[in-house]
Design a protein around this motif. Structure first.
Motif, PDB file in Angstrom:
ATOM      1  N   THR A 134      22.952  -1.679  89.447  1.00  0.00           N
ATOM      2  CA  THR A 134      24.125  -2.211  88.755  1.00  0.00           C
ATOM      3  C   THR A 134      25.304  -2.335  89.708  1.00  0.00           C
ATOM      4  O   THR A 134      25.666  -1.370  90.380  1.00  0.00           O
ATOM      5  N   SER A 135      25.901  -3.524  89.722  1.00  0.00           N
ATOM      6  CA  SER A 135      27.142  -3.740  90.460  1.00  0.00           C
ATOM      7  C   SER A 135      28.242  -4.011  89.445  1.00  0.00           C
ATOM      8  O   SER A 135      28.103  -4.880  88.580  1.00  0.00           O
ATOM      9  N   ILE A 136      29.327  -3.260  89.540  1.00  0.00           N
ATOM     10  CA  ILE A 136      30.385  -3.340  88.533  1.00  0.00           C
ATOM     11  C   ILE A 136      31.650  -3.936  89.134  1.00  0.00           C
ATOM     12  O   ILE A 136      32.097  -3.522  90.203  1.00  0.00           O
ATOM     13  N   VAL A 137      32.191  -4.917  88.402  1.00  0.00           N
ATOM     14  CA  VAL A 137      33.468  -5.535  88.737  1.00  0.00           C
ATOM     15  C   VAL A 137      34.450  -5.121  87.630  1.00  0.00           C
ATOM     16  O   VAL A 137      34.551  -5.773  86.598  1.00  0.00           O
ATOM     17  N   PRO A 138      35.169  -4.014  87.804  1.00  0.00           N
ATOM     18  CA  PRO A 138      36.009  -3.493  86.717  1.00  0.00           C
ATOM     19  C   PRO A 138      37.298  -4.284  86.548  1.00  0.00           C
ATOM     20  O   PRO A 138      37.878  -4.782  87.526  1.00  0.00           O
ATOM     21  N   PHE A 139      37.735  -4.347  85.291  1.00  0.00           N
ATOM     22  CA  PHE A 139      38.988  -5.004  84.956  1.00  0.00           C
ATOM     23  C   PHE A 139      40.049  -3.998  84.525  1.00  0.00           C
ATOM     24  O   PHE A 139      41.203  -4.108  84.910  1.00  0.00           O
TER      25      PHE A 139
END
Length: 833
Positions: free
Chosen positions: A416-421
């Motif tokens: 999993t690669s996460i691009v947090p907002f």
């Protein structure tokens, strides 16, 4: 480069691009807040880092409880926030509970399709997501201040608060079936939970996907700490209280204004931020211990149970999606769900460039941002597809880091690669990275085609694949939903909740002759058969909530009470001139009623249908003195508004001088021994004039005894522990304690009864909410009595058995109905349980 100007926070902090707040614990403001928060006595034995060695979760083996409750689940957030609670609601239904999920209107079909009752609370999650993308932290950006976004959010919060209250007492919007909550489950951002529970006197259980309880193990996910003189553990602990304080500063006035409509007193500014902690509200966290176990300093009423998963939906993919999956290597999933991105075209271009750079196939979810372009042999765009099914067919997942999406990816063993907002998304990104199942998270504002391609490439490495599979193998032993339901049941005050005649029903009434706790159903049966007069029933609160204004010392306590009194007087003085003007404006718009009356009835539809407000008549011509026959009445209304404000000035003065200030001084004096390490016994809550007299007398006797004996005992204890020096210290403590305890005892004889009298007056004057609760309970009682009479099999209840059990209790026995298998029988023995 920082594209948005930093917003200064009192104490020298500022908001970072990722929305986290830089908190300088060395500043005076943060130190002052830390003093109010206090310290945690428990030590922690592990910092935040790689997941600890996994210990298989032992499922709770306690027997399923047989009590049936009306449970309302209040959720604010996106679809990813709502979906786990659908799984929870379905599991609660298996235990016989009636479950209503209260959330945003847009999720009505989604909730009802899963067999749950739905109640709309208002609020637009799309607007909320867009606001959070622009303002990822607690402190808004300057461009949002200029655009008026803050007031829009505050208005939305006010709307949702009212919707949450209505969800507790209003009939089902579709079927019309009466409903009144007997327990509340909520996520913290719904904000209304504690206050609704207080108004109803029922149990509350909070559940969330990110840490919200103070711990020394790791900082609040929204706080970026800066400190020098404070240890890391204490800095972590203080970060939670500081974040709560900032939240309350922004919404406390909105919440207190809404509380006044529920006839609840305002929450003191010092108590609002940490209410859940102070009241020891049970908390269940919905993440896997395979990622992070429960911190050692969390008490027993806080649990970590595992992720919530719903039953896999019966899904058949469209032919085009099935063909895409079959015609090549497993693709990478890229999607951001309910996030509303401000420039979706630009972000889509970044995604496509990253995919082309790696030469991989991808499935891109359009989501609420409407990402997309032209499909190709290597790119497939989807709208709505269950992650439970889709993630079985992909090689890796790239998303915003919502807890539900993160859980689903890891459960299926997908890197999993996460691009947090915003929110908890950076927290999940860091946890996944620490486990090795994905790269370090890339904040949304920092995403480029190059670093996104690098992150996806990391996920396709064998090491990341192995780490993800390792987590999935551990998670297979977990059942987060069942464990959460067991946690909910374990924290219920069952001994106080059961009906004395129908023990599998919740008690909502009491009667004095005989002394019984009765459910809505039992009470209605007794009323219908003339065994009880409806007027003899009194509202029962199995879990009363009392919010006390704690004082730390007599000086600050007295000063703060005096300031509060002065503030109320200034506001009321202003209203002497402002309220008449507002009344005049309302009359000019064609609303010839007092503003006070308008504000009251505006909340009345939320309280009882019988108090509904007539529709506005803004289209009518404005009245003028020449064509309005009620001009004299209008003049009287305006004068009345001014007179009411004058009355409030006098009330504020006398209440402050006679009750609030003496009470604050009393509580401050009583707390003095705590300043030098002595334990101070808590008194019972003051609920009315009777309890006020009792507390006043008890505090007087205890204060006089402790004060006089302390003069002798403190030097003796000090000498025993430290010799002559200890005796001197003990004499000083004893002298100070004697003055404080005796002073508190004397003032308490007046302050506590006065406080109780004010409570009684408040209850008698502001009883609209209590009357609405009574009507709602009576309405559902009538509905249940008619329903179970027509029912068959195990759902049917013999009225005669209920009446015989009641008569037995009147004779001094212990008649009670008990359910054995599928039949109902009566136990009339005096020894029956």
């Amino acid at each position: 480069m920082n594209r948005y100007p930093s917003v200064l926070i009192p104490g020298g902090g500022k908001v970072r691009d990722d929305g986290r707040i830089e908190v300088n614990l060395d500043s005076k403001a943060c130190r002052a807040v830390a003093e109010l928060i206090g310290t945690s006595p428990a030590e922690v034995d592990h910092p935040l880092g790689p997941p600890p060695p996994y210990e298989e979760i032992q499922q709770d083996t306690q027997p399923a409880i047989d009590i049936r409750l009306n449970i309302v689940i209040q959720v604010v957030g996106s679809r990813g926030d709502v979906q786990p609670f659908i799984a929870l609601g379905n599991e609660l239904q298996k235990h016989g509970h009636r479950v209503r999920l209260a959330t945003h209107d847009v999720f009505a079909t989604f909730v009802r399709d899963h067999g749950l009752e739905f109640y709309p609370i208002g609020g637009n999650p799309a607007e909320l997501m867009a606001y959070m993308v622009k303002n990822p932290g607690l402190i808004p950006q300057l461009h949002s201040l200029r655009a008026g976004d803050i007031q829009k959010k505050r208005d939305m919060v006010a709307e949702m608060l009212d919707g949450c209250w209505r969800s507790c007492i209003e009939d089902d919007p579709v079927t019309g079936a009466p409903f009144i909550a007997e327990a509340i489950i909520a996520n913290p951002p719904s904000f209304a939970h504690i206050h609704c529970a207080q108004a109803l006197g029922i149990p509350l259980h909070l559940m969330f996907t990110m840490p919200w309880s103070s711990t020394r193990a790791f900082p609040h996910p929204l706080a970026n700490l800066k400190y020098s003189d404070t240890s890391q553990e204490m800095a972590n602990y203080f970060s939670y209280g500081i974040v709560e304080w900032l939240t309350w500063q922004g919404l406390g006035d909105v919440i207190n204004s809404w509380r006044s409509k529920l006839d609840l007193e305002a929450v003191p500014v010092t108590e609002g931020p940490m209410l859940a902690s102070t009241l020891k509200v049970p908390f269940t966290y919905c993440w896997s211990p395979a990622l992070m176990r429960k911190p050692a300093d969390w008490p027993a009423h806080i649990d970590v149970c595992g992720f919530f998963f719903r039953d896999a939906p019966d899904y058949k993919p469209p032919q085009s999606l099935d063909a895409f999956l079959q015609n090549g290597a497993p693709p990478v999933y890229i999607g951001f769900g309910s996030i509303v991105i401000d420039d979706p075209e630009k972000f889509t271009a970044i995604i496509l460039d990253a995919v082309r750079t790696l030469g991989v196939r991808a499935i891109i979810s359009r989501g609420w941002s409407k990402l997309g372009g032209e499909p190709s042999n290597s790119i497939y765009y989807i709208d709505d597809c269950p992650h439970e099914w889709l993630f079985q067919h992909v090689s890796a997942v790239v998303h915003h880091g919502g807890a539900g999406t993160t859980a689903c990816g890891l459960r299926n063993g997908r890197p999993t690669s996460i691009v947090p907002f915003f929110g908890d998304q950076p927290f999940w990104g860091n946890l996944v990275a620490a486990s090795g199942a994905g790269p370090r998270p890339i904040p949304y504002r920092q995403v480029t085609a190059a670093n996104l391609a690098e992150a996806i490439g990391f996920c396709l490495q064998p090491e990341a694949q192995h780490a993800a599979q390792n987590i999935a193998s551990k998670m297979q032993y977990e059942d987060g939903v069942k464990t959460a339901v067991a946690s909910f049941h374990r924290n219920l005050p069952l001994d106080k909740m059961r009906c004395d005649l129908l023990p599998n029903r919740a008690a909502t009434w009491t009667c004095k002759s005989p002394s019984l706790r009765l459910s809505k159903l039992a009470a209605q049966m007794l009323v219908e058969h003339l065994r009880l007069d409806k007027k003899a029933l009194q509202v029962y609160e199995p879990k009363p909530v009392h919010i006390e204004n704690r004082r730390w010392d007599p000086v600050t306590g007295t000063v703060s009470a005096a300031i509060g009194t002065g503030t109320n007087m200034v506001k009321s003085t202003t209203d002497i001139f402002l309220k008449p003007y507002q009344e005049y404006q309302d009359l000019q718009r064609g609303r010839p009623q007092s503003r006070q009356s308008s504000e009251t009835t505006a909340s009345a539809p939320s309280i009882a249908r019988s108090l509904s407000t007539p529709p506005r008549t803004d289209t009518q011509p404005p009245p003028t003195p020449t064509n309005n026959p009620s001009a004299l009445q209008a003049t009287g209304t305006i004068a009345g508004a001014s007179a009411k404000s004058i009355g409030k000035v006098l009330t504020s003065y006398f209440k402050g001088a006679m009750v609030d200030i003496p009470l604050a001084t009393t509580e401050g004096l009583r707390a003095v021994p705590r300043l030098y390490g002595e334990e101070v016994k808590e008194h019972k809550p003051v609920k009315d004039w009777k309890s006020g007299v009792v507390v006043g007398c008890t505090s007087f006797s205890r204060g006089m005894y402790d004060g006089l004996t302390g003069v002798v005992m403190q030097p003796y204890r000090g000498a025993k522990e430290e010799g002559a020096l200890g005796a001197v210290k003990g004499l000083a403590k004893g002298t100070v304690g004697a003055a404080a305890n005796v002073g508190s005892a004397a003032l308490g004889l007046v302050a506590y009864p006065g406080h109780g009298i004010c409570k009684s007056i408040h209850s008698s004057v502001r009883s609209k909410t209590r009357k609405a609760v009574v009507k709602a309970r009576q309405r559902e009682g009538e509905y249940l009595a008619a329903t179970v009479t027509r029912a068959s099999g195990s759902e049917r209840i013999d009225r005669g058995a209920v009446l015989r059990a009641f008569e037995e209790r009147k004779r001094g026995g212990s008649g009670v109905l008990s359910k054995r298998f599928d039949t109902w029988d009566i136990a009339n023995s005096r020894d029956a349980v």
